[in-house]
Design a protein around this motif. Structure first.
Motif, PDB file in Angstrom:
ATOM      1  N   ARG A 115       0.744  -1.095   0.086  1.00  0.00           N
ATOM      2  CA  ARG A 115      -0.460  -0.068  -0.285  1.00  0.00           C
ATOM      3  C   ARG A 115       0.908   1.078  -0.208  1.00  0.00           C
ATOM      4  O   ARG A 115       0.423   2.473  -0.574  1.00  0.00           O
ATOM      5  CB  ARG A 115      -1.077   0.421   1.020  1.00  0.00           C
ATOM      6  N   ALA A 116       1.937   1.466   0.970  1.00  0.00           N
ATOM      7  CA  ALA A 116       3.074   2.634   0.636  1.00  0.00           C
ATOM      8  C   ALA A 116       3.523   2.818  -0.308  1.00  0.00           C
ATOM      9  O   ALA A 116       3.637   4.699  -1.111  1.00  0.00           O
ATOM     10  CB  ALA A 116       3.893   2.364   2.161  1.00  0.00           C
ATOM     11  N   ASP A 117       3.894   2.194  -1.471  1.00  0.00           N
ATOM     12  CA  ASP A 117       4.249   2.120  -2.408  1.00  0.00           C
ATOM     13  C   ASP A 117       3.867   2.230  -3.849  1.00  0.00           C
ATOM     14  O   ASP A 117       3.743   2.947  -4.321  1.00  0.00           O
ATOM     15  CB  ASP A 117       5.539   0.530  -3.243  1.00  0.00           C
ATOM     16  N   LEU A 118       2.245   1.677  -3.626  1.00  0.00           N
ATOM     17  CA  LEU A 118       1.542   2.268  -3.941  1.00  0.00           C
ATOM     18  C   LEU A 118       0.946   3.442  -4.335  1.00  0.00           C
ATOM     19  O   LEU A 118       0.957   4.189  -5.607  1.00  0.00           O
ATOM     20  CB  LEU A 118       0.281   1.310  -3.509  1.00  0.00           C
ATOM     21  N   ARG A 119       1.367   4.127  -3.759  1.00  0.00           N
ATOM     22  CA  ARG A 119       0.759   5.629  -3.146  1.00  0.00           C
ATOM     23  C   ARG A 119       2.028   6.242  -4.026  1.00  0.00           C
ATOM     24  O   ARG A 119       1.669   7.088  -5.232  1.00  0.00           O
ATOM     25  CB  ARG A 119       0.899   6.729  -2.332  1.00  0.00           C
ATOM     26  N   LEU A 120       3.323   5.848  -3.578  1.00  0.00           N
ATOM     27  CA  LEU A 120       4.603   6.532  -4.702  1.00  0.00           C
ATOM     28  C   LEU A 120       4.509   5.851  -6.085  1.00  0.00           C
ATOM     29  O   LEU A 120       4.504   6.502  -6.574  1.00  0.00           O
ATOM     30  CB  LEU A 120       5.399   6.267  -3.903  1.00  0.00           C
ATOM     31  N   ARG A 121       4.021   4.876  -6.040  1.00  0.00           N
ATOM     32  CA  ARG A 121       4.555   4.388  -7.579  1.00  0.00           C
ATOM     33  C   ARG A 121       3.459   5.664  -8.563  1.00  0.00           C
ATOM     34  O   ARG A 121       3.776   5.466  -9.648  1.00  0.00           O
ATOM     35  CB  ARG A 121       3.891   2.784  -8.120  1.00  0.00           C
ATOM     36  N   LEU A 122       2.137   5.768  -8.192  1.00  0.00           N
ATOM     37  CA  LEU A 122       1.074   6.220  -8.614  1.00  0.00           C
ATOM     38  C   LEU A 122       1.457   7.498  -9.368  1.00  0.00           C
ATOM     39  O   LEU A 122       1.245   7.848 -10.141  1.00  0.00           O
ATOM     40  CB  LEU A 122      -0.219   6.235  -7.657  1.00  0.00           C
ATOM     41  N   GLN A 123       2.013   8.200  -7.751  1.00  0.00           N
ATOM     42  CA  GLN A 123       2.390   9.522  -7.958  1.00  0.00           C
ATOM     43  C   GLN A 123       3.703   9.464  -8.710  1.00  0.00           C
ATOM     44  O   GLN A 123       3.998  10.919  -9.819  1.00  0.00           O
ATOM     45  CB  GLN A 123       3.031   9.988  -6.931  1.00  0.00           C
ATOM     46  N   ARG A 124       4.220   8.845  -9.408  1.00  0.00           N
ATOM     47  CA  ARG A 124       5.577   8.593 -10.412  1.00  0.00           C
ATOM     48  C   ARG A 124       5.129   8.734 -11.708  1.00  0.00           C
ATOM     49  O   ARG A 124       5.778   8.932 -12.366  1.00  0.00           O
ATOM     50  CB  ARG A 124       6.250   7.403  -9.882  1.00  0.00           C
ATOM     51  N   ALA A 125       4.033   7.603 -11.727  1.00  0.00           N
ATOM     52  CA  ALA A 125       3.599   7.597 -12.897  1.00  0.00           C
ATOM     53  C   ALA A 125       2.733   8.943 -13.528  1.00  0.00           C
ATOM     54  O   ALA A 125       3.068   8.596 -14.852  1.00  0.00           O
ATOM     55  CB  ALA A 125       1.960   6.529 -13.089  1.00  0.00           C
ATOM     56  N   TYR A 126       2.422   9.736 -12.760  1.00  0.00           N
ATOM     57  CA  TYR A 126       1.262  10.523 -12.772  1.00  0.00           C
ATOM     58  C   TYR A 126       2.577  11.940 -13.722  1.00  0.00           C
ATOM     59  O   TYR A 126       2.516  12.483 -13.993  1.00  0.00           O
ATOM     60  CB  TYR A 126       0.459  11.080 -11.766  1.00  0.00           C
ATOM     61  N   GLU A 127       3.705  11.440 -12.747  1.00  0.00           N
ATOM     62  CA  GLU A 127       4.526  12.465 -12.957  1.00  0.00           C
ATOM     63  C   GLU A 127       5.485  12.582 -14.139  1.00  0.00           C
ATOM     64  O   GLU A 127       5.757  13.477 -15.145  1.00  0.00           O
ATOM     65  CB  GLU A 127       5.349  12.631 -11.972  1.00  0.00           C
ATOM     66  N   HIS A 128       5.525  10.972 -14.816  1.00  0.00           N
ATOM     67  CA  HIS A 128       6.444  10.895 -16.190  1.00  0.00           C
ATOM     68  C   HIS A 128       4.880  10.740 -17.136  1.00  0.00           C
ATOM     69  O   HIS A 128       5.356  11.326 -18.160  1.00  0.00           O
ATOM     70  CB  HIS A 128       6.758   9.357 -15.752  1.00  0.00           C
ATOM     71  N   PHE A 129       3.747  10.544 -16.901  1.00  0.00           N
ATOM     72  CA  PHE A 129       2.684  10.863 -17.702  1.00  0.00           C
ATOM     73  C   PHE A 129       1.566  11.943 -17.592  1.00  0.00           C
ATOM     74  O   PHE A 129       0.129  11.332 -17.246  1.00  0.00           O
ATOM     75  CB  PHE A 129       1.536   9.075 -18.329  1.00  0.00           C
ATOM     76  N   PRO A 130       1.663  12.729 -17.481  1.00  0.00           N
ATOM     77  CA  PRO A 130       0.545  13.707 -16.899  1.00  0.00           C
ATOM     78  C   PRO A 130      -0.225  14.161 -17.754  1.00  0.00           C
ATOM     79  O   PRO A 130      -1.113  14.261 -17.001  1.00  0.00           O
ATOM     80  CB  PRO A 130       1.296  15.368 -17.082  1.00  0.00           C
ATOM     81  N   VAL A 131      -0.291  13.442 -18.824  1.00  0.00           N
ATOM     82  CA  VAL A 131      -2.186  13.670 -19.580  1.00  0.00           C
ATOM     83  C   VAL A 131      -2.924  12.667 -18.747  1.00  0.00           C
ATOM     84  O   VAL A 131      -4.470  12.456 -18.591  1.00  0.00           O
ATOM     85  CB  VAL A 131      -1.811  13.081 -21.383  1.00  0.00           C
ATOM     86  N   LEU A 132      -2.207  11.273 -17.828  1.00  0.00           N
ATOM     87  CA  LEU A 132      -2.835  10.458 -17.461  1.00  0.00           C
ATOM     88  C   LEU A 132      -3.638  10.394 -15.791  1.00  0.00           C
ATOM     89  O   LEU A 132      -4.418  10.454 -15.177  1.00  0.00           O
ATOM     90  CB  LEU A 132      -1.627   9.356 -16.919  1.00  0.00           C
ATOM     91  N   ALA A 133      -3.203  11.700 -15.055  1.00  0.00           N
ATOM     92  CA  ALA A 133      -2.958  12.666 -14.064  1.00  0.00           C
ATOM     93  C   ALA A 133      -4.262  13.688 -14.464  1.00  0.00           C
ATOM     94  O   ALA A 133      -5.163  13.035 -13.870  1.00  0.00           O
ATOM     95  CB  ALA A 133      -1.764  12.961 -13.776  1.00  0.00           C
ATOM     96  N   GLU A 134      -4.374  14.076 -15.195  1.00  0.00           N
ATOM     97  CA  GLU A 134      -5.031  14.441 -15.565  1.00  0.00           C
ATOM     98  C   GLU A 134      -6.762  13.904 -15.739  1.00  0.00           C
ATOM     99  O   GLU A 134      -7.918  14.935 -15.797  1.00  0.00           O
ATOM    100  CB  GLU A 134      -4.614  15.432 -17.116  1.00  0.00           C
ATOM    101  N   ARG A 135      -6.572  12.854 -16.976  1.00  0.00           N
ATOM    102  CA  ARG A 135      -8.145  12.167 -16.510  1.00  0.00           C
ATOM    103  C   ARG A 135      -7.808  10.720 -15.817  1.00  0.00           C
ATOM    104  O   ARG A 135      -8.530   9.484 -16.044  1.00  0.00           O
ATOM    105  CB  ARG A 135      -7.459  11.116 -18.256  1.00  0.00           C
ATOM    106  N   ARG A 136      -7.262  10.775 -14.404  1.00  0.00           N
ATOM    107  CA  ARG A 136      -6.907   9.644 -14.029  1.00  0.00           C
ATOM    108  C   ARG A 136      -8.549   8.960 -13.268  1.00  0.00           C
ATOM    109  O   ARG A 136      -8.643   7.606 -13.698  1.00  0.00           O
ATOM    110  CB  ARG A 136      -6.360   9.895 -12.657  1.00  0.00           C
ATOM    111  N   ALA A 137      -9.821   9.568 -12.894  1.00  0.00           N
ATOM    112  CA  ALA A 137     -10.827   8.810 -12.723  1.00  0.00           C
ATOM    113  C   ALA A 137     -11.403   9.183 -14.090  1.00  0.00           C
ATOM    114  O   ALA A 137     -12.578   7.907 -14.105  1.00  0.00           O
ATOM    115  CB  ALA A 137     -11.508  10.032 -12.669  1.00  0.00           C
ATOM    116  N   SER A 138     -10.860   8.552 -15.455  1.00  0.00           N
ATOM    117  CA  SER A 138     -11.478   8.370 -16.484  1.00  0.00           C
ATOM    118  C   SER A 138     -12.062   7.493 -17.057  1.00  0.00           C
ATOM    119  O   SER A 138     -10.449   6.222 -16.658  1.00  0.00           O
ATOM    120  CB  SER A 138     -11.976   9.608 -18.130  1.00  0.00           C
ATOM    121  N   ALA A 139     -12.423   6.872 -17.784  1.00  0.00           N
ATOM    122  CA  ALA A 139     -12.265   5.099 -18.179  1.00  0.00           C
ATOM    123  C   ALA A 139     -11.153   4.984 -18.988  1.00  0.00           C
ATOM    124  O   ALA A 139     -11.060   6.202 -20.295  1.00  0.00           O
ATOM    125  CB  ALA A 139     -13.573   4.461 -18.260  1.00  0.00           C
TER     126      ALA A 139
END
Ligand SMILES: Nc1ncnc2c1ncn2[C@@H]1O[C@H](COP(=O)(O)OP(=O)(O)O)[C@@H](O)[C@H]1O
Ligand SMILES: [Mg+2]
Length: 248
Positions: A111-135
């Motif tokens: 769980r702890a790593d998951l938050r960090l990994r999500l954060q890293r993914a969104y930093e690396h791919f900002p377009v995914l961060a903007e649309r994170r709740a979209s299908a």
């Protein structure tokens, strides 16, 4: 090339025991390298990646990863040992949100790593961060590939294999996906990909292999392969593609 992290030697593999499609192929990838496999349709490129990933019948040969022999191990063990695989199709869940896709990709992560990994993914791919709740289904082709790559990265693999990550994408988006892969190598990830957009892929690679009929045909640096007229005509789409692909 520095010491390979992923080394496949004399791989013989296929879909039915005793009827191999890949007849003794060898490839190496070092950390931070992009290595591309090209070749005609049916050459066994996808089968080779699936053989390394533990998804088809592994007859013989050796896969060494980080100095460990992982030959013929099943797919879940390959993922655990640090090899990510992005197959050509069906590589995201279109009914799940972007964030859910990333979380599914991280099922082995605490769980702890998951938050960090999500954060890293969104930093690396900002377009995914903007649309994170979209299908997943609302994403464009290029964004789907980014999500597939981001998902494979959630387990923090040291190597990632991709089967035709730019299939069906427009030239502009192809360039975006390749730029993303290039940035991955800054994390020292080893990238092994199969590509039909052969010239563009080879240009962003450190080395490339041409496979034919389930065997190694030739391998070399981008310069050597792109400047060899015989290779270009036969395997890289010839002159017409060179003009159509324009400046890369
Ligand atoms: N699921 C499968 N079952 C049986 N044969 C397959 C399967 N997938 C591919 N093949 C066969 O394996 C050969 C190599 O296919 P593939 O590895 O997909 O080539 P490439 O990716 O280079 O186009 C082809 O002759 C193809 O028909
Ligand atoms: Mg294929």
């Amino acid at each position: 090339m520095s010491e390979p992290i992923l080394s496949a030697r004399d791989i013989v593999a296929g879909y039915v025991h005793g009827l191999p499609i890949v007849h003794g192929v060898s490839v190496d990838v070092a950390p931070g390298e992009i290595v591309t496999i090209v070749g005609p349709n049916g050459a066994g490129k996808s089968t080779l990646l699936k053989a390394i990933a533990g998804l088809v019948v592994f007859e013989s040969g050796t896969v060494t990863f980080g100095g460990r022999d992982v030959s013929g191990r099943p797919a879940h063990e390959m993922v655990k040992s640090g090899i990510g695989f992005v197959p050509q199709t069906g590589n995201i869940f279109t009914n799940l949100s972007i964030q859910e896709n990333l979380i599914v990709g991280a099922h082995t992560v605490s769980r702890a790593d998951l938050r960090l990994r999500l954060q890293r993914a969104y930093e690396h791919f900002p377009v995914l961060a903007e649309r994170r709740a979209s299908a997943g289904r609302v994403l464009s082709g290029g964004q789907r590939q980014m999500l597939a790559v981001a998902r494979a990265l959630m387990t923090d693999p040291k190597a990632i294999m991709l089967d035709e990550p730019t299939a069906g994408l427009s030239p502009k988006v192809v360039a975006d996906v390749f730029a993303d892969l290039r940035r991955l190598t800054e994390l020292n990830v080893a990238v092994l990909m199969v590509e039909q957009n052969a010239k563009a892929a080879i240009r962003i690679s450190n080395r490339a292999y041409v496979l034919t009929e389930g065997r190694n045909y030739i391998a070399g640096t981008p310069e050597a392969l792109l400047n060899d007229p015989a290779i270009g005509e036969a395997f890289l789409g010839g002159r017409r593609t060179a003009q159509a692909s324009g400046a890369g």
